[in-house]
Design an enzyme around this catalytic site. Structure first.
Site, PDB file in Angstrom:
ATOM      1  N   CYS A 342       0.829  -1.203   0.000  1.00  0.00           N
ATOM      2  CA  CYS A 342       0.000   0.000   0.000  1.00  0.00           C
ATOM      3  C   CYS A 342       0.870   1.263   0.000  1.00  0.00           C
ATOM      4  CB  CYS A 342      -0.984  -0.042   1.164  1.00  0.00           C
ATOM      5  SG  CYS A 342      -2.341   1.141   0.995  1.00  0.00           S
ATOM      6  N   HIS A 426      -3.851  -5.226  -0.126  1.00  0.00           N
ATOM      7  CA  HIS A 426      -3.609  -5.750   1.220  1.00  0.00           C
ATOM      8  C   HIS A 426      -3.719  -7.273   1.241  1.00  0.00           C
ATOM      9  CE1 HIS A 426      -3.647  -2.049   3.821  1.00  0.00           C
ATOM     10  NE2 HIS A 426      -4.073  -1.557   2.665  1.00  0.00           N
ATOM     11  N   GLU A 428      -2.914  -9.338   3.481  1.00  0.00           N
ATOM     12  CA  GLU A 428      -3.239  -9.895   4.795  1.00  0.00           C
ATOM     13  C   GLU A 428      -4.727  -9.909   5.082  1.00  0.00           C
ATOM     14  OE1 GLU A 428      -4.245  -5.866   5.470  1.00  0.00           O
ATOM     15  OE2 GLU A 428      -2.604  -6.748   4.346  1.00  0.00           O
TER      16      GLU A 428
END
Length: 452
Positions: A342, A426, A428
């Site tokens: 990001c 992202h 995760e």
């Protein structure tokens, strides 16, 4: 004033107009529905049709010229005032108070607590497209930071009682405790369309305890807010001092684990790091030391890391890059493997010599398709960013690895000779749910190769 249908006909039809204005056919449908074309597309329309500006405008008053009553309509206890002068009345919930920020929208169907506590949302009020926010309550395990970072939220339906066994606190009470105001009862789909077609506006949520509203003052506040471009917010959300992280990802029936046998030492630069990113690093075998965003190359290399991770975060990467880029360049010069996510992706690109720019509406949601160009596979990703890397500015030796299948913007780069790579999304957050977890293992493999 020409009608929208007349203008579309002059442009060769809806599909031709969409191509000339660089929008989708859904935007054209909205133009027809609203019977007007957003001002940002007027230059393209004028160039394509030869019309004059008077053909696109009328003598009707602009939103700023309309009367804006200070007295709330019956049943309204909160208001959203945008910098274009539009006033949206609704029902307040959460904390009393007033907040000004950029208004963005999020398309996720789940994960509102993670969204509200994601440091990347600093300086923003979130308009949720999913109408039923609050239905699973809140709990201590789903926090991505110690406290909510978003400045407010906008929802369609009133918050209901939680209906989930993990809930420990009603969203209403959770927002009160953390000082975050919300407004319900708005047409969130119409607001989303306004952001999509006209870009993210600045706005103010006001939920006063005394029920009194000064609309002109709120409008002035919205207009005066400088916006995110040029704003360094990483310093506001970063850790104040270094700390160690060994907690691993949550699992059913067990909760969070602990990494007791790490194989690699990683320094994570905290520009607004989400906790679950740190858990994924620990889960992949990393002993993680988190340093503040302002850490220098000397601070980082003093930890003798096998790899350096650049976290997500809020604000304009060019502003944060004033101090982060020299640090990253020092790490690259030391040939330490680097992985960014990001804001970390954008900062790595700046450190390599590329440029970034602000998107009109950004990418925010848990359903964004991204293609890995090396494998051809498509990942369903979670995203939250308002800036992007300009791939045309990437220097020799830096390649594009991932692209958005929504709008073709850059979603990943790699500099193989420097042992560095990054992605805009992202991995995760697990919307796929595990489509992108390979990136953490790729980082570990890179560190292993560097050691060898």
């Amino acid at each position: 004033m020409r009608s929208v249908e007349d203008i579309l006909a002059l442009m060769g039809g809806a599909e031709a107009a969409a191509a000339q204005c660089q929008v989708g056919t859904e935007a054209i449908r909205k133009w027809r529905q609203a019977k007007s074309i957003p001002a940002k597309h007027w230059p393209a329309v004028l160039a394509a049709t030869g019309l004059s500006l008077s053909d696109l405008t009328s003598s009707a008053p602009t939103p700023q010229e309309t009367t804006m009553p200070d007295q709330a309509p019956e049943g309204a206890t909160a208001v959203l005032v945008l910098d274009d002068g539009s006033v949206h009345w609704g029902r307040g919930f959460g904390a009393h108070g007033t907040q000004v920020a950029e208004i963005c929208f999020n398309t996720g169907l789940t994960g509102y607590q993670e969204t509200l506590t994601d440091p990347s949302y600093a300086g923003q009020i979130i308009n949720f497209t999913f109408p039923h926010i609050g239905i699973v309550g809140t709990n201590a395990e789903d926090m991505e930071a110690a406290t909510p970072v978003a400045r407010g939220l906008i929802v369609k339906q009133d918050v209901t009682e939680p209906a989930n066994y993990r809930a420990t606190l009603h969203l209403q009470e959770w927002l009160k405790r953390h000082g975050v105001p919300g407004i319900s009862g708005l047409d969130t789909r119409a607001l989303t369309a306004r952001i999509r077609d006209g870009g993210a506006p600045n706005g103010v949520i006001s939920h006063p305890a005394d029920g009194r509203f000064d609309i002109p003052a709120l409008l002035a506040q919205a207009k005066a807010w400088p916006g995110l471009e040029g704003m360094d917010l990483a310093k506001e959300v970063t850790a104040r001092q270094a700390y160690h992280w060994d907690e691993t990802r949550w699992s059913w029936g067990k909760g969070f684990g602990k990494q007791t046998a790490p194989t690699h030492r990683v320094v994570a630069l905290d520009f607004g790091a989400k906790r679950n990113i740190l858990r994924c690093l620990a889960d992949a075998g990393c002993d993680v030391t988190v340093l503040p965003a302002t850490a220098t190359a000397e601070d980082i290399l003093r930890e003798k890391p096998d790899g350096v991770f650049l976290s997500n975060g809020p604000g304009d990467p060019a502003a944060t890059g004033a101090y982060a880029v020299p640090a990253i360049q020092g790490v690259l010069a030391a040939k330490v493997p680097v992985f960014g996510i990001c804001l970390g992706h954008q900062l790595l690109a700046l450190a390599l010599g590329a440029k970034t720019y602000k998107l009109d509406r950004g990418h925010r949601g848990a359903n964004q398709p991204v293609q890995d160009l090396s494998t051809g596979k498509v990942e369903i990703t979670s995203q939250n960013h308002g800036f992007a890397v300009d791939p045309k500015t990437l220097p020799e030796g830096v390649v594009v690895t991932h692209v958005s299948l929504f709008d073709g913007t850059n979603e990943g780069i790699a500099a193989p000779a420097k042992r560095a790579f990054s992605v805009q999304y992202h991995p995760e957050a697990s919307p796929g749910p595990s489509d992108s977890h390979y990136l953490f293992h790729r980082f570990v493999e890179m560190m292993s190769q560097a050691k060898a």
